[in-house]
Design an enzyme around this catalytic site. Structure first.
Site, PDB file in Angstrom:
ATOM      1  N   ASP A   1      31.400  56.846  36.164  1.00  0.00           N
ATOM      2  CA  ASP A   1      31.029  56.250  37.336  1.00  0.00           C
ATOM      3  C   ASP A   1      30.520  55.015  37.383  1.00  0.00           C
ATOM      4  O   ASP A   1      29.590  55.081  37.659  1.00  0.00           O
ATOM      5  CB  ASP A   1      30.745  57.329  39.025  1.00  0.00           C
ATOM      6  CG  ASP A   1      30.938  56.871  40.141  1.00  0.00           C
ATOM      7  OD1 ASP A   1      31.058  55.501  40.307  1.00  0.00           O
ATOM      8  OD2 ASP A   1      31.134  57.315  41.236  1.00  0.00           O
TER       9      ASP A   1
ATOM     10  N   SER B   1      39.814  35.526  38.503  1.00  0.00           N
ATOM     11  CA  SER B   1      40.808  35.411  39.740  1.00  0.00           C
ATOM     12  C   SER B   1      40.621  34.240  40.244  1.00  0.00           C
ATOM     13  O   SER B   1      39.111  33.817  40.569  1.00  0.00           O
ATOM     14  CB  SER B   1      41.015  36.683  40.861  1.00  0.00           C
ATOM     15  OG  SER B   1      42.040  36.125  42.196  1.00  0.00           O
TER      16      SER B   1
ATOM     17  N   TYR C   1      36.345  40.053  48.173  1.00  0.00           N
ATOM     18  CA  TYR C   1      37.368  39.594  47.324  1.00  0.00           C
ATOM     19  C   TYR C   1      37.201  38.439  47.040  1.00  0.00           C
ATOM     20  O   TYR C   1      36.642  38.146  45.405  1.00  0.00           O
ATOM     21  CB  TYR C   1      38.751  39.247  47.291  1.00  0.00           C
ATOM     22  CG  TYR C   1      39.929  39.335  46.226  1.00  0.00           C
ATOM     23  CD1 TYR C   1      40.043  41.080  45.527  1.00  0.00           C
ATOM     24  CD2 TYR C   1      40.229  38.083  46.069  1.00  0.00           C
ATOM     25  CE1 TYR C   1      40.480  40.675  44.366  1.00  0.00           C
ATOM     26  CE2 TYR C   1      40.346  38.158  44.787  1.00  0.00           C
ATOM     27  CZ  TYR C   1      41.130  39.273  43.720  1.00  0.00           C
ATOM     28  OH  TYR C   1      41.926  39.008  43.174  1.00  0.00           O
TER      29      TYR C   1
ATOM     30  N   LYS D   1      34.658  37.414  43.022  1.00  0.00           N
ATOM     31  CA  LYS D   1      35.235  36.981  41.632  1.00  0.00           C
ATOM     32  C   LYS D   1      33.811  35.597  41.416  1.00  0.00           C
ATOM     33  O   LYS D   1      34.435  35.415  40.291  1.00  0.00           O
ATOM     34  CB  LYS D   1      36.613  36.852  42.045  1.00  0.00           C
ATOM     35  CG  LYS D   1      37.922  38.017  42.274  1.00  0.00           C
ATOM     36  CD  LYS D   1      37.443  38.400  41.141  1.00  0.00           C
ATOM     37  CE  LYS D   1      38.826  40.075  40.906  1.00  0.00           C
ATOM     38  NZ  LYS D   1      38.343  41.250  39.822  1.00  0.00           N
TER      39      LYS D   1
ATOM     40  N   THR E   1      51.205  45.883  37.706  1.00  0.00           N
ATOM     41  CA  THR E   1      50.310  47.166  37.591  1.00  0.00           C
ATOM     42  C   THR E   1      50.766  47.777  39.102  1.00  0.00           C
ATOM     43  O   THR E   1      51.795  47.992  38.903  1.00  0.00           O
ATOM     44  CB  THR E   1      48.899  46.902  38.195  1.00  0.00           C
ATOM     45  OG1 THR E   1      48.792  45.790  39.200  1.00  0.00           O
ATOM     46  CG2 THR E   1      48.380  46.084  37.512  1.00  0.00           C
TER      47      THR E   1
END
Length: 285
Positions: free
Chosen positions: A69, A152, A164, A168, A199
């Site tokens: 983890d 990304s 997000y 990135k 994916t």
């Protein structure tokens, strides 16, 4: 242990990490692959570290699945201690572990979405820093090691919201700054910007909403392409010239003459989403 290259791929139960691990296995590497999924019961998406390890073996490499983890720094330290004992060094470290909420692609402003979207800062950004720091002594023992972050174009255009994008952008800056520290030791770092990838998450989207995701899936890159490109960079005697920069996977695939699994040349999204921007070369210690 044999003379195989030693790779570590985080977040490899499924998705990009799985494809990268399998591709590196096909290139002959021993791959330590991490993830939390050890059994498929109750999971929203298929995939386990054991299944990926077997796929690496079948591809011709040696897969070693390790339950980690990446919120747990002690578990990461234990992983690196195990690799130090069993392999003695790391040639290639790939950061693919991330925390993705189902809210990520839901329309609407960020304040109308779950606060779980902020988990990407812990598993996705902080986790990459912690793992690289823990792996550094082993990277320095290799000859020409490489660290890759799966990033990304969301690093510099609006994509999936501020959480997000910030994660990135943070990865890209982290690879740039780590390149400065690693450069005297011959360790290269870079960020990789894939296009849409085939994916398990995209497959689920195609099954549930084919009118939206069907065409995206048909044009998407495979996760294995990312691994093929990473392997090519790792073998490149001039890889230090790439260190600290971000690249579209498709552009590096063209550079190295790599095609996807079905023989397609993936399109670059540079014209649509913009070229990776350079950081300033000033250094303040």
């Amino acid at each position: 242990m044999s003379g195989r290259k030693v790779a570590v791929v985080t977040g490899a139960s499924r998705g990009a990490g799985k494809g990268i691990a399998v591709a590196l296995g096909a290139a002959g590497a021993t791959v330590y692959l991490t993830g939390r999924s050890v059994k498929e019961e109750g999971l929203p998406l298929p995939g386990t570290i054991g299944a990926t390890a077997r796929a690496v073996d079948e591809a011709g490499g040696r897969g070693i699945g390790v339950a980690v983890d990446h919120r747990d720094d002690a578990a990461v330290e234990a992983l690196m201690a195990r690799i130090a004992e069993e392999a003695g060094h790391i040639d290639l470290l790939v950061h693919s572990a991330t925390a993705l909420s189902d809210d990520l692609v839901r329309p609407g402003p960020f304040w109308d979405k779950s606060a779980d979207l902020a988990d990407i800062f812990d598993v996705g950004l902080r986790s990459a820093y912690v793992a690289t720091r823990a792996a550094a002594p082993l990277l320095l023992k290799a000859e020409g090691a490489l660290v890759v972050a799966i990033s990304s174009p969301g690093a510099h255009c609006y994509m999936h919201g501020p959480g997000y994008g910030a994660q990135k952008a943070g990865l890209d800056k982290m690879m740039f700054d780590m390149a400065h520290d690693f450069r005297p030791f011959g360790v290269a770092t870079l960020s990789l910007w894939p296009g849409p990838m085939r994916t398990e998450r995209l497959e689920k989207g195609r099954a549930e909403r084919p009118e939206i995701y069907g065409a995206i899936y048909d044009a998407a890159e495979t996760p294995e392409l990312q691994g093929r490109v990473i392997d090519a960079v790792a073998r490149d005697a001039e890889r230090m010239a790439l260190s600290g920069r971000a690249f579209y996977t498709a552009d590096l695939a063209e550079r190295y003459g790599i095609v996807d699994l079905d023989g397609r040349r993936p399109p670059s999204f540079a014209a649509m989403l913009g070229e990776p921007h350079p950081f300033h070369p000033a250094v303040i210690e």
